[in-house]
Design an enzyme around this catalytic site. Structure first.
Site, PDB file in Angstrom:
ATOM      1  N   ASP A 101       0.323  -1.186  -0.190  1.00  0.00           N
ATOM      2  CA  ASP A 101      -0.158  -0.386  -0.247  1.00  0.00           C
ATOM      3  C   ASP A 101       1.141   0.808  -0.277  1.00  0.00           C
ATOM      4  O   ASP A 101       1.612   0.986   0.857  1.00  0.00           O
ATOM      5  CB  ASP A 101      -0.899   0.004   1.162  1.00  0.00           C
ATOM      6  CG  ASP A 101      -2.364  -0.520   1.249  1.00  0.00           C
ATOM      7  OD1 ASP A 101      -2.305  -1.668  -0.110  1.00  0.00           O
ATOM      8  OD2 ASP A 101      -3.141  -0.405   1.779  1.00  0.00           O
ATOM      9  N   HIS A 133       0.418   0.500   7.105  1.00  0.00           N
ATOM     10  CA  HIS A 133       0.447   1.900   6.927  1.00  0.00           C
ATOM     11  C   HIS A 133       0.957   2.714   7.910  1.00  0.00           C
ATOM     12  O   HIS A 133       0.627   2.494   9.248  1.00  0.00           O
ATOM     13  CB  HIS A 133      -1.396   3.226   6.454  1.00  0.00           C
ATOM     14  CG  HIS A 133      -2.080   2.397   5.618  1.00  0.00           C
ATOM     15  ND1 HIS A 133      -3.124   2.167   5.642  1.00  0.00           N
ATOM     16  CD2 HIS A 133      -2.114   1.366   4.504  1.00  0.00           C
ATOM     17  CE1 HIS A 133      -4.024   1.464   5.085  1.00  0.00           C
ATOM     18  NE2 HIS A 133      -2.705   0.727   3.752  1.00  0.00           N
ATOM     19  N   ASP A 189       1.581   6.406   8.583  1.00  0.00           N
ATOM     20  CA  ASP A 189       1.150   7.554   8.787  1.00  0.00           C
ATOM     21  C   ASP A 189       0.664   7.555  10.223  1.00  0.00           C
ATOM     22  O   ASP A 189      -0.072   9.037   9.866  1.00  0.00           O
ATOM     23  CB  ASP A 189       0.788   8.004   7.567  1.00  0.00           C
ATOM     24  CG  ASP A 189      -0.573   7.712   7.261  1.00  0.00           C
ATOM     25  OD1 ASP A 189      -1.003   6.468   7.490  1.00  0.00           O
ATOM     26  OD2 ASP A 189      -0.680   8.027   5.944  1.00  0.00           O
TER      27      ASP A 189
HETATM   28  N1  ARG Z   1      -2.785   1.321  11.369  1.00  0.00           N
HETATM   29  C1  ARG Z   1      -2.516   2.815  11.922  1.00  0.00           C
HETATM   30  C2  ARG Z   1      -3.311   3.182  13.214  1.00  0.00           C
HETATM   31  O1  ARG Z   1      -3.891   2.108  13.772  1.00  0.00           O
HETATM   32  C3  ARG Z   1      -4.038   3.292  11.032  1.00  0.00           C
HETATM   33  C4  ARG Z   1      -2.691   3.584   9.378  1.00  0.00           C
HETATM   34  C5  ARG Z   1      -4.266   3.978   8.635  1.00  0.00           C
HETATM   35  N2  ARG Z   1      -3.735   4.987   7.642  1.00  0.00           N
HETATM   36  C6  ARG Z   1      -3.755   4.582   6.455  1.00  0.00           C
HETATM   37  N3  ARG Z   1      -3.191   6.143   5.286  1.00  0.00           N
HETATM   38  N4  ARG Z   1      -5.326   4.666   6.053  1.00  0.00           N
HETATM   39  O2  ARG Z   1      -3.087   3.634  14.165  1.00  0.00           O
END
Ligand code: ARG
Length: 360
Positions: free
Chosen positions: A194, A243, A245
């Site tokens: 991704d 992800h 971010d």
């Molecule tokens: N996995 C991260 C969490 O639960 C959220 C990341 C969401 N990022 C995205 N690009 N959809 O904290």
């Protein structure tokens, strides 16, 4: 198109997360559905989230929640426009329709998070080969834009179309026991990633292996973007990684925001940078978060080095910004957060005014 973009010959051009934003894609929640329930969709979720996904598989997201999130996206669009940013949106699609490939069928998810799919590195816009079957046709939403950018001089690539056959998934996958090394739900059968598992700092790009991104996927990006860039694979302590971010967020030269627990060791490349931990999230317990943790609070978007989009009710994050010489730009976004992201996820920065250089 601004003069600088025209002179550069490409409408797509972004090297990092903070150069002045000129053009951005903002997603849409319209048509969002819970995807079919399978092991790869379950892996990044918490046990409670898994139960909801299993129960509601194939159903639309609640209409009132879609409407509230749509309204917040529209406010975000207004704010971006007021800052002189050109905003592009995909046309809504019905994600309840089914599609397939040899060996499987699926229904869709949504077009809410262009960040998950589209990776902009320099003048190159790259379609990610997503590991979720429900996102197999994610790029269709953006094809009109991609064709437009291509005609106007951007480089446009898509990774090898994945087969997403059963060999990609670890069938009897279970969460790794606490303290044990990350155990991904995907194999190295074929490259998948991704786009949101990558984060850009000029010549240095940071990537994480996750439940959707494998080493072959990272290697494919490394080969594609070539010797101008160095791709660093970072080890994070995220128990459900998908992800990067909401874990590691470079905000501006010299400033990196980290999740307080997920970054046991800040990558050595940041040794001369100031590192700050994201403040604890203030999202109330009862608020639905279907796909993420509350640390979505650190999923901010920089308009330039000194302006950052922050959730309107997130006082602690606003204070952190101010204490760091960054002006918070407020936008209500909590209802959007329910769908699995915040400002960074909801957008793809197509063009930022700046040059390729090293910051680390
Ligand atoms: N996995 C991260 C969490 O639960 C959220 C990341 C969401 N990022 C995205 N690009 N959809 O904290």
């Amino acid at each position: 198109m601004s003069e600088s973009a025209q002179a550069a010959g490409s409408p797509v051009r972004a090297y990092n997360e903070w150069d002045p934003l000129e053009e951005v894609i903002v997603g849409t929640v319209d048509g969002a559905h819970f995807p079919p329930y399978d092991v790869v969709t379950a892996a990044p979720l918490s046990p409670q989230q898994r139960a909801v996904f299993r129960e509601r598989a194939g159903q639309p997201f609640p209409a009132d929640e879609v409407a509230a999130a749509r309204d917040e996206l529209d406010q975000l669009v207004e704010i971006l426009k007021n800052h002189g940013v050109r905003v592009r949106r995909p046309d809504p699609r019905d994600h309840g329709r089914s599609f397939g490939a040899p060996g499987w069928t699926s229904t869709g998810l949504y077009d809410a998070m262009p960040r998950d799919l589209l990776l902009v590195i320099g003048e190159h816009i790259i379609e990610a080969p997503m590991a979720w079957r429900s996102r197999y046709f994610a790029s269709s939403a953006y094809r009109p834009l991609l064709k437009e950018y291509f005609r106007a001089g951007a480089r446009w690539s898509a990774a090898p179309r994945p087969e997403l056959s059963d060999e990609l998934y670890v069938e009897d996958w279970t969460d790794q026991p606490e303290g044990e090394p990350f155990r991904s739900v995907i194999t190295e059968f074929e490259p998948t990633f991704d786009a949101a598992d990558f984060i850009r700092c000029g010549r240095d790009i940071f990537a994480q292996r996750s439940h959707v991104t494998n080493m072959m996927g990272i290697e494919w990006v490394r080969q594609l973007i070539g010797a101008d860039y160095q791709v660093h694979v970072v080890e994070l302590a995220d128990d459900h990684p998908m992800h990067i971010d909401a874990s590691l967020m470079p905000l501006a030269p010299g400033k990196v925001l980290i999740h307080p627990d997920r970054v046991p060791e800040v990558p050595s490349q940041f040794k001369d940078w100031e590192v700050r931990r994201a403040p604890s999230p203030v999202i109330p317990d009862g608020h639905p978060l279907y796909m993420t943790s509350k640390w979505i609070n650190m999923n901010v978007l920089m308009l330039d080095e000194t302006h950052m989009l922050v959730e309107a009710e997130d006082r602690p994050m606003q204070e952190l910004a101010e204490s760091w010489g960054i002006t918070p730009v407020l936008c209500p976004f909590r209802n959007f957060n329910s769908f699995g992201g915040s400002f960074h996820c909801a957008t793809t920065d197509v063009r930022r005014r700046g040059e390729l250089r090293s910051y680390l």
